[in-house]
Design a protein around this motif. Structure first.
Motif, PDB file in Angstrom:
ATOM      1  N   SER A  51      23.222  39.701  71.345  1.00 22.27           N
ATOM      2  CA  SER A  51      22.712  40.756  70.439  1.00 22.27           C
ATOM      3  C   SER A  51      23.736  41.125  69.380  1.00 22.27           C
ATOM      4  N   GLN A  52      24.351  40.115  68.791  1.00 26.52           N
ATOM      5  CA  GLN A  52      25.351  40.395  67.757  1.00 26.52           C
ATOM      6  C   GLN A  52      24.661  40.495  66.400  1.00 26.52           C
ATOM      7  N   ASN A  53      24.700  41.685  65.820  1.00 25.12           N
ATOM      8  CA  ASN A  53      24.149  41.898  64.480  1.00 25.12           C
ATOM      9  C   ASN A  53      25.270  42.484  63.647  1.00 25.12           C
ATOM     10  N   PHE A  54      25.700  41.742  62.650  1.00 28.65           N
ATOM     11  CA  PHE A  54      26.853  42.189  61.868  1.00 28.65           C
ATOM     12  C   PHE A  54      26.411  43.096  60.722  1.00 28.65           C
ATOM     13  N   LEU A  55      27.275  44.044  60.423  1.00 31.26           N
ATOM     14  CA  LEU A  55      27.051  44.922  59.294  1.00 31.26           C
ATOM     15  C   LEU A  55      28.080  44.542  58.235  1.00 31.26           C
ATOM     16  N   LEU A  56      27.595  43.982  57.134  1.00 35.78           N
ATOM     17  CA  LEU A  56      28.518  43.443  56.129  1.00 35.78           C
ATOM     18  C   LEU A  56      28.515  44.244  54.830  1.00 35.78           C
ATOM     19  N   VAL A  79      35.215  50.014  69.154  1.00 37.47           N
ATOM     20  CA  VAL A  79      34.695  49.138  70.202  1.00 37.47           C
ATOM     21  C   VAL A  79      33.754  48.115  69.569  1.00 37.47           C
ATOM     22  N   GLY A  80      33.931  46.854  69.938  1.00 36.70           N
ATOM     23  CA  GLY A  80      33.095  45.781  69.398  1.00 36.70           C
ATOM     24  C   GLY A  80      33.289  45.563  67.905  1.00 36.70           C
ATOM     25  N   PRO A  81      34.506  45.255  67.441  1.00 43.67           N
ATOM     26  CA  PRO A  81      34.740  45.090  65.992  1.00 43.67           C
ATOM     27  C   PRO A  81      34.099  43.844  65.396  1.00 43.67           C
ATOM     28  N   GLY A  82      33.814  42.817  66.227  1.00 37.18           N
ATOM     29  CA  GLY A  82      33.257  41.565  65.685  1.00 37.18           C
ATOM     30  C   GLY A  82      34.153  41.037  64.585  1.00 37.18           C
ATOM     31  N   PRO A  83      33.569  40.661  63.435  1.00 32.64           N
ATOM     32  CA  PRO A  83      34.409  40.091  62.359  1.00 32.64           C
ATOM     33  C   PRO A  83      35.209  41.149  61.597  1.00 32.64           C
ATOM     34  N   VAL A 101      38.718  46.894  70.711  1.00 36.22           N
ATOM     35  CA  VAL A 101      38.446  46.218  71.981  1.00 36.22           C
ATOM     36  C   VAL A 101      37.246  45.303  71.759  1.00 36.22           C
ATOM     37  N   GLU A 102      37.460  44.009  71.847  1.00 35.89           N
ATOM     38  CA  GLU A 102      36.408  43.023  71.552  1.00 35.89           C
ATOM     39  C   GLU A 102      36.261  42.080  72.752  1.00 35.89           C
ATOM     40  N   LYS A 103      35.009  41.873  73.154  1.00 39.78           N
ATOM     41  CA  LYS A 103      34.747  41.051  74.339  1.00 39.78           C
ATOM     42  C   LYS A 103      34.684  39.559  74.016  1.00 39.78           C
ATOM     43  N   ASP A 104      34.194  39.249  72.813  1.00 39.25           N
ATOM     44  CA  ASP A 104      33.956  37.853  72.454  1.00 39.25           C
ATOM     45  C   ASP A 104      35.227  37.273  71.820  1.00 39.25           C
ATOM     46  N   LYS A 105      35.831  36.314  72.541  1.00 41.33           N
ATOM     47  CA  LYS A 105      37.148  35.850  72.066  1.00 41.33           C
ATOM     48  C   LYS A 105      37.086  35.048  70.773  1.00 41.33           C
ATOM     49  N   GLY A 127      38.760  42.428  75.649  1.00 42.45           N
ATOM     50  CA  GLY A 127      38.338  43.058  76.892  1.00 42.45           C
ATOM     51  C   GLY A 127      36.908  43.551  76.805  1.00 42.45           C
ATOM     52  N   ASP A 128      36.408  43.963  77.961  1.00 42.79           N
ATOM     53  CA  ASP A 128      35.043  44.481  78.064  1.00 42.79           C
ATOM     54  C   ASP A 128      35.142  46.002  78.141  1.00 42.79           C
ATOM     55  N   ILE A 129      34.607  46.674  77.141  1.00 41.18           N
ATOM     56  CA  ILE A 129      34.762  48.130  77.061  1.00 41.18           C
ATOM     57  C   ILE A 129      34.118  48.828  78.269  1.00 41.18           C
ATOM     58  N   LEU A 130      33.161  48.149  78.904  1.00 35.87           N
ATOM     59  CA  LEU A 130      32.513  48.771  80.067  1.00 35.87           C
ATOM     60  C   LEU A 130      33.475  48.872  81.269  1.00 35.87           C
ATOM     61  N   GLY A 157      32.050  52.844  67.067  1.00 38.31           N
ATOM     62  CA  GLY A 157      31.569  51.525  67.490  1.00 38.31           C
ATOM     63  C   GLY A 157      30.150  51.216  67.089  1.00 38.31           C
ATOM     64  N   ASN A 158      29.954  49.980  66.702  1.00 39.73           N
ATOM     65  CA  ASN A 158      28.610  49.433  66.498  1.00 39.73           C
ATOM     66  C   ASN A 158      28.476  48.322  67.533  1.00 39.73           C
ATOM     67  N   LEU A 159      27.947  48.708  68.695  1.00 39.31           N
ATOM     68  CA  LEU A 159      27.852  47.768  69.820  1.00 39.31           C
ATOM     69  C   LEU A 159      26.427  47.251  69.952  1.00 39.31           C
TER      70      LEU A 159
HETATM   71  C1  LIG Z   1      26.443  44.409  66.999  1.00 36.58           C
HETATM   72  S1  LIG Z   1      27.958  43.508  66.905  1.00 36.58           S
HETATM   73  C2  LIG Z   1      28.802  44.480  65.694  1.00 36.58           C
HETATM   74  C3  LIG Z   1      30.018  43.853  65.125  1.00 36.58           C
HETATM   75  C4  LIG Z   1      30.729  44.692  64.066  1.00 36.58           C
HETATM   76  N1  LIG Z   1      31.247  45.922  64.631  1.00 36.58           N
HETATM   77  C5  LIG Z   1      29.827  44.999  62.888  1.00 36.58           C
HETATM   78  O1  LIG Z   1      29.390  46.157  62.780  1.00 36.58           O
HETATM   79  O2  LIG Z   1      29.522  44.081  62.130  1.00 36.58           O
HETATM   80  C6  LIG Z   1      28.665  44.029  68.433  1.00 36.58           C
HETATM   81  C7  LIG Z   1      30.044  43.563  68.751  1.00 36.58           C
HETATM   82  O3  LIG Z   1      30.412  44.105  70.010  1.00 36.58           O
HETATM   83  C8  LIG Z   1      31.002  43.110  70.822  1.00 36.58           C
HETATM   84  N2  LIG Z   1      30.771  43.471  72.234  1.00 36.58           N
HETATM   85  C9  LIG Z   1      29.620  43.334  72.937  1.00 36.58           C
HETATM   86  N3  LIG Z   1      29.760  43.811  74.181  1.00 36.58           N
HETATM   87  C10 LIG Z   1      31.029  44.270  74.273  1.00 36.58           C
HETATM   88  C11 LIG Z   1      31.776  44.867  75.319  1.00 36.58           C
HETATM   89  N4  LIG Z   1      31.222  45.090  76.520  1.00 36.58           N
HETATM   90  N5  LIG Z   1      33.054  45.203  75.105  1.00 36.58           N
HETATM   91  C12 LIG Z   1      33.611  44.980  73.872  1.00 36.58           C
HETATM   92  N6  LIG Z   1      32.943  44.413  72.851  1.00 36.58           N
HETATM   93  C13 LIG Z   1      31.677  44.069  73.037  1.00 36.58           C
HETATM   94  C14 LIG Z   1      30.286  41.839  70.401  1.00 36.58           C
HETATM   95  O4  LIG Z   1      31.004  40.683  70.751  1.00 36.58           O
HETATM   96  C15 LIG Z   1      30.194  42.056  68.898  1.00 36.58           C
HETATM   97  O5  LIG Z   1      31.354  41.650  68.257  1.00 36.58           O
END
Ligand SMILES: C[S@@+](CC[C@H](N)C(=O)[O-])C[C@H]1O[C@@H](n2cnc3c(N)ncnc32)[C@H](O)[C@@H]1O
Length: 366
Positions: A51-56, A79-83, A101-105, A127-130, A157-159
């Motif tokens: 469910s990765q949806n980026f905000l660009l 949390v979940g910075p993605g790119p 803190v980003e889960k996807d390496k 790491g996994d924020i959960l 965070g945008n998770l």
């Molecule tokens: C919806 S994307 C948003 C990415 C970015 N923040 C943006 O707004 O474009 C969610 C991000 O959260 C990361 N993510 C998902 N589950 C996570 C977790 N349990 N802990 C940390 N990061 C997580 C995903 O790998 C992804 O990079």
């Protein structure tokens, strides 16, 4: 220097239709490739499965950061910075230190480059924020007493939707016990949710969205829906719109009972939100103990004809206090689970059916 050739041009499997985050817009970081270029360079396709949806769109990522409040000189956790679409405006808003803190390496190399460009103002944690305790990463100088104004610490965070809701429930418990990040004071949160979930979080009494999540969030935090973002602004676009919600933990929660008790009362109350409270709360007690529901209503002063979605936060407090008084006298009731009874009943029924069929067959054969 950054160059596309240096990193090789890797497949960009998402279609970029939003305004480009340009070099000129990034004021404090040194010139960097755009987020779109970063995505292309590192082959960071959004994974639907995750469910990765980026905000660009820079205007939107800036707006999220602005809705967190004043972050100048603050310690910010993303949390979940993605790119890094939100990370950049955080860094450019004068945050003293940013920890992501980003889960996807797959995102780590590009975040590492952002960290270098920020002169190590940005720390990246895989790491996994959960499962991550934020207490250990917040510097001691930012810790304040609970009753003080919120500390100079922010969580943004945008998770993925599937992570944001369980995470906020987990964090509400941490807020109630002042653990995790909230051992450092009333750390505010700015998080995105599916718009309907955001509506539920802020729903006042009598609203069609009023539910357990509304009651749980509102007894611990002041909650505000800052703005909504159309789904089409994300890449790839989800089918739903998104709400940005700001939470500030209250100095004194509206309900002083343990989190588990409040959660239990609300869970039962709202499993039938449109029925009478008497009916929804009946599952708190064994069927032969109707007297206890009557005691609970009498102690709370709430009328039995009210429906859960009509209850104010104060009414829910009164019901929780009344339930605490009833269960103080009989603590075993706190472990009562009406589904056990249903399950036990169903099991007994299944056994009886099997036994009767067997008896019938034996009779026929005799
Ligand atoms: C919806 S994307 C948003 C990415 C970015 N923040 C943006 O707004 O474009 C969610 C991000 O959260 C990361 N993510 C998902 N589950 C996570 C977790 N349990 N802990 C940390 N990061 C997580 C995903 O790998 C992804 O990079």
């Amino acid at each position: 220097m950054w160059s596309l050739e240096l990193y090789g041009c890797i497949n960009l499997s998402i279609v970029l239709q939003v305004p480009v985050m340009s070099l000129q817009n990034v004021a404090r970081l040194p010139p960097l490739p755009t987020i779109q270029e970063i995505i292309r360079m590192f082959g960071l396709s959004a994974r639907k499965k995750l469910s990765q949806n980026f905000l660009l769109d820079l205007n939107l990522t800036k707006k999220i950061v602005k809705s967190a409040g004043k972050i100048d000189g603050c310690f910010v956790i993303e949390v979940g910075p993605g790119p890094g679409g939100i990370t950049r405006p955080i860094l450019n808003s004068g945050a003293e230190k940013v920890l992501v803190v980003e889960k996807d390496k797959r995102f780590l190399p590009s975040l590492q480059l952002l960290s270098e460009a920020s002169k190590n103002k940005l720390d990246v944690i895989h790491g996994d924020i959960l499962n991550f305790n934020l207490e250990s990463v917040i510097p001691a100088e930012h810790k304040v007493a609970w009753a003080d104004n919120p500390p100079n610490v922010h969580i943004i965070g945008n998770l993925p939707f599937s992570v944001a809701t369980p995470l906020i429930v987990q964090w509400l418990e941490s807020i109630s016990t002042q653990k995790n990040a909230w051992s450092c004071g009333r750390v505010p949160l700015t998080l995105t949710f599916q718009k309907e979930v955001a509506e539920r979080i802020i729903a006042p009494p009598k609203s069609e969205y009023r539910c357990r999540l509304s009651a749980m969030c509102q007894y611990l935090c002041d909650v505000k829906l800052k703005f909504t973002i159309p789904g089409r602004a994300f890449v790839p676009p989800p089918k739903v719109d998104v709400g940005v919600v700001h939470f500030t933990p209250k100095v004194k929660p509206l309900i002083s009972q343990p989190f588990q008790l409040v959660e239990r009362v609300n869970r039962h109350l709202f499993h039938l939100p449109n029925k009478l409270c008497k009916q929804s709360l009946s599952t708190l007690f064994p069927p032969h103990r109707e007297d206890l529901i009557c005691d609970m209503f009498e102690l709370s002063g709430i009328g039995q004809q009210v429906r859960p979605f009509q209850l104010t936060n104060k009414d829910i407090k009164r019901l929780c206090d009344a339930y605490a008084r009833v269960t103080d006298k009989e603590p075993d009731l706190l472990d009562y689970d009406f589904r056990d009874r249903t399950e036990a009943h169903a099991r007994r029924h299944r056994t009886q059916t099997v036994v009767s069929a067997l008896e019938e067959r034996l009779l026929k054969n005799s």
